[in-house]
Write a protein that holds these residues in place. Structure first.
Motif, short mmCIF file in Angstrom:
data_model
loop_
_atom_site.label_atom_id
_atom_site.label_comp_id
_atom_site.label_asym_id
_atom_site.label_seq_id
_atom_site.Cartn_x
_atom_site.Cartn_y
_atom_site.Cartn_z
N GLU A 204 0.82 -1.21 0.00
CA GLU A 204 0.00 0.00 0.00
C GLU A 204 0.86 1.26 0.00
O GLU A 204 0.37 2.35 -0.32
CB GLU A 204 -0.93 0.00 1.22
N LEU A 205 2.13 1.12 0.35
CA LEU A 205 3.06 2.24 0.35
C LEU A 205 4.38 1.77 -0.27
O LEU A 205 4.97 0.80 0.19
CB LEU A 205 3.29 2.75 1.78
N ILE A 206 4.82 2.45 -1.32
CA ILE A 206 6.04 2.06 -2.02
C ILE A 206 6.98 3.25 -2.15
O ILE A 206 6.58 4.33 -2.59
CB ILE A 206 5.73 1.50 -3.42
N PHE A 207 8.24 3.05 -1.74
CA PHE A 207 9.31 4.03 -1.95
C PHE A 207 10.16 3.48 -3.08
O PHE A 207 10.82 2.45 -2.93
CB PHE A 207 10.16 4.20 -0.69
N SER A 208 10.15 4.17 -4.21
CA SER A 208 10.82 3.66 -5.40
C SER A 208 11.96 4.58 -5.81
O SER A 208 11.83 5.80 -5.76
CB SER A 208 9.81 3.52 -6.55
N GLY A 209 13.08 3.98 -6.20
CA GLY A 209 14.26 4.76 -6.58
C GLY A 209 14.66 4.53 -8.03
O GLY A 209 14.48 3.44 -8.57
N GLY A 210 15.22 5.57 -8.64
CA GLY A 210 15.65 5.48 -10.02
C GLY A 210 17.09 5.87 -10.21
O GLY A 210 17.89 5.92 -9.27
N ARG A 211 17.43 6.17 -11.45
CA ARG A 211 18.80 6.51 -11.81
C ARG A 211 19.32 7.72 -11.03
O ARG A 211 20.52 7.86 -10.79
CB ARG A 211 18.88 6.79 -13.31
N GLY A 212 18.42 8.59 -10.62
CA GLY A 212 18.81 9.79 -9.88
C GLY A 212 19.34 9.52 -8.49
O GLY A 212 19.81 10.44 -7.81
N MET A 213 19.30 8.25 -8.04
CA MET A 213 19.85 7.92 -6.73
C MET A 213 21.38 7.91 -6.75
O MET A 213 22.02 7.83 -5.71
CB MET A 213 19.34 6.54 -6.29
N LEU A 214 21.97 7.98 -7.92
CA LEU A 214 23.41 8.15 -8.14
C LEU A 214 24.25 6.92 -7.87
O LEU A 214 25.08 6.52 -8.67
CB LEU A 214 23.95 9.33 -7.32
N ASN A 215 24.07 6.27 -6.70
CA ASN A 215 24.91 5.11 -6.39
C ASN A 215 24.17 4.16 -5.44
O ASN A 215 23.09 4.47 -4.94
CB ASN A 215 26.25 5.53 -5.79
N ALA A 231 7.34 0.47 4.52
CA ALA A 231 6.95 0.50 3.11
C ALA A 231 7.76 -0.52 2.31
O ALA A 231 8.81 -0.99 2.75
CB ALA A 231 7.18 1.90 2.53
N SER A 232 7.27 -0.87 1.14
CA SER A 232 8.00 -1.73 0.23
C SER A 232 8.92 -0.88 -0.64
O SER A 232 8.67 0.31 -0.86
CB SER A 232 7.04 -2.52 -0.66
N VAL A 233 9.98 -1.50 -1.14
CA VAL A 233 10.94 -0.79 -1.99
C VAL A 233 10.70 -1.16 -3.44
O VAL A 233 10.57 -2.34 -3.79
CB VAL A 233 12.39 -1.14 -1.60
N GLY A 234 10.61 -0.14 -4.28
CA GLY A 234 10.47 -0.33 -5.71
C GLY A 234 11.69 0.23 -6.42
O GLY A 234 12.53 0.91 -5.82
N ALA A 235 11.79 -0.07 -7.71
CA ALA A 235 12.96 0.37 -8.46
C ALA A 235 12.62 0.51 -9.94
O ALA A 235 11.72 -0.17 -10.44
CB ALA A 235 14.12 -0.60 -8.28
N SER A 236 13.35 1.37 -10.61
CA SER A 236 13.22 1.49 -12.05
C SER A 236 14.19 0.51 -12.72
O SER A 236 15.06 -0.07 -12.06
CB SER A 236 13.53 2.92 -12.51
N ARG A 237 14.06 0.33 -14.01
CA ARG A 237 14.89 -0.64 -14.73
C ARG A 237 16.39 -0.34 -14.59
O ARG A 237 17.19 -1.26 -14.35
CB ARG A 237 14.47 -0.66 -16.21
N PRO A 238 16.84 0.92 -14.73
CA PRO A 238 18.28 1.19 -14.62
C PRO A 238 18.90 0.80 -13.29
O PRO A 238 20.04 0.32 -13.24
CB PRO A 238 18.37 2.71 -14.85
N THR A 239 18.17 0.97 -12.19
CA THR A 239 18.72 0.61 -10.88
C THR A 239 18.84 -0.90 -10.73
O THR A 239 19.75 -1.39 -10.07
CB THR A 239 17.85 1.17 -9.75
N VAL A 240 17.91 -1.64 -11.35
CA VAL A 240 18.00 -3.10 -11.33
C VAL A 240 19.18 -3.56 -12.17
O VAL A 240 19.96 -4.44 -11.78
CB VAL A 240 16.69 -3.74 -11.84
N ASP A 241 19.34 -2.94 -13.34
CA ASP A 241 20.48 -3.28 -14.20
C ASP A 241 21.81 -2.97 -13.54
O ASP A 241 22.82 -3.64 -13.79
CB ASP A 241 20.38 -2.52 -15.53
N SER A 242 21.82 -1.95 -12.67
CA SER A 242 23.05 -1.57 -11.97
C SER A 242 23.33 -2.46 -10.77
O SER A 242 24.40 -2.37 -10.17
CB SER A 242 22.96 -0.11 -11.51
N GLY A 243 22.35 -3.30 -10.38
CA GLY A 243 22.54 -4.20 -9.26
C GLY A 243 22.17 -3.62 -7.92
O GLY A 243 22.42 -4.22 -6.88
N TRP A 244 21.56 -2.43 -7.92
CA TRP A 244 21.17 -1.80 -6.65
C TRP A 244 19.88 -2.41 -6.10
O TRP A 244 19.64 -2.37 -4.90
CB TRP A 244 20.95 -0.30 -6.84
#
Length: 318
Positions: A204-215, A231-244
């Protein structure tokens, strides 16, 4: 008569999504019934309360707990479809049922279509769409050949029919199934992840991070912030590809479709593939230091700031 068969699982929310899509498809046909099938050794609460024409529990002690012998499930489905004319079988997208669809397809000489994100009917044929070319494009497919068609629905888009026209069915027809294992598969050990994670599809609550997280360190701070808010953690495709982030945390066309009450996007620009996976959120809050980011067009609230600074300051205040 046209029949759509849904393979149900323990997650009621995902069952509801497949039921809504099946009901949407059924409205196009003159005479179409929707049935929901469960496997188990006893009746449970999540087996009833769906807007379908019939709910069936295929009961057997062989289905108790976790069973990886797909031959048993295939026997059960074939025995059921042999009694009735089934046109389409919808599977939820999890590891076990994806494999089950493949095994069933091999047994029935059918080609299951996986990772489907939408279905529709046109000129009497059933169509489906799924991501292609690493999620940058989408391919449309038309089912043809002998029935039943097999499809694994990753996360389906619904909206035309929500099942309100169909009364909720609380009656479960229990069919005793005598399963005979071929003995080709044997479960030796079950290893569970000790780190408890909320399923992002149900959050019901998601904190999602993307490329702008830097590292990765910045992404770890996002995880800590999410933990404090439960909350649950979400991610964009670039952060998954980066292994974060892990694959099961990815939101979007090649990840999960989510519908939380609140979706907070930190450092996510808003590529259309990501937007497709979270646009049904009740409230969307975006934090980005690029005021021209597309995600602001989809947000209920936008914060023009550095996502990393916002996260660090929020952690200091807690």
């Amino acid at each position: 008569m046209i029949m759509i068969l849904i393979i149900g699982e323990e997650n009621r929310k995902r069952n509801d999504q497949l039921v809504a899509k099946a009901r949407e498809l059924s409205e196009v046909f003159d005479d179409c019934r929707v049935k929901l099938i469960f496997f188990g050794d006893d009746q449970s609460d999540y087996h009833s309360g769906y807007a379908v024409d019939e709910i069936i529990l295929l009961k057997s002690e062989a289905f108790r707990g976790y069973n990886y012998d797909n031959e048993l499930f295939v026997q059960a489905i074939i025995s059921l479809t042999g009694q009735e004319s089934v046109h389409l079988i919808l599977f939820p997208s999890n590891f076990q049922y994806r494999e089950l669809a493949a095994v069933l397809g091999a047994k029935m000489n059918r080609a299951p279509l996986t990772d489907c994100t939408n279905f529709w009917v046109g000129n009497g044929s059933v169509f489906a769409v799924k991501p292609a070319l690493d999620g940058t494009h989408f391919s449309q497919y038309r089912f043809c050949g002998a029935y039943p068609y097999l499809a694994v629905a990753k996360s389906v888009e619904t909206g035309i029919c929500d099942g309100t026209q169909i009364p909720v069915n609380n009656d479960v027809r229990v069919i005793q199934f005598e399963a005979k294992s071929a003995g080709k598969a044997k479960l030796l050990e079950r290893i569970t992840d000790q780190e408890e994670k909320k399923d992002i599809k149900d959050a019901e609550l998601i904190f999602s991070g993307g490329r702008g997280m830097l590292n990765e360190d910045s992404f770890l701070e996002l995880r800590e912030l999410a933990k404090r808010y439960q909350a649950s953690v979400g991610a964009s495709r670039p952060t998954v590809d980066s292994g974060w982030a892990s694959v099961d945390e990815q939101v979007g066309q090649t990840g999960s479709f989510v519908r939380p009450k609140v979706y907070l996007a930190f450092g996510i620009s808003g590529a259309i593939q990501h937007i497709a996976g979270m646009r049904d959120s009740q409230y969307i809050i975006a934090v980005n230091n690029n005021k021209h980011s597309p995600i602001f067009s989809y947000s209920d609230y936008g914060i023009y700031a550095d996502a990393n600074s916002i996260i660090r300051n929020m952690l200091k205040l807690l």
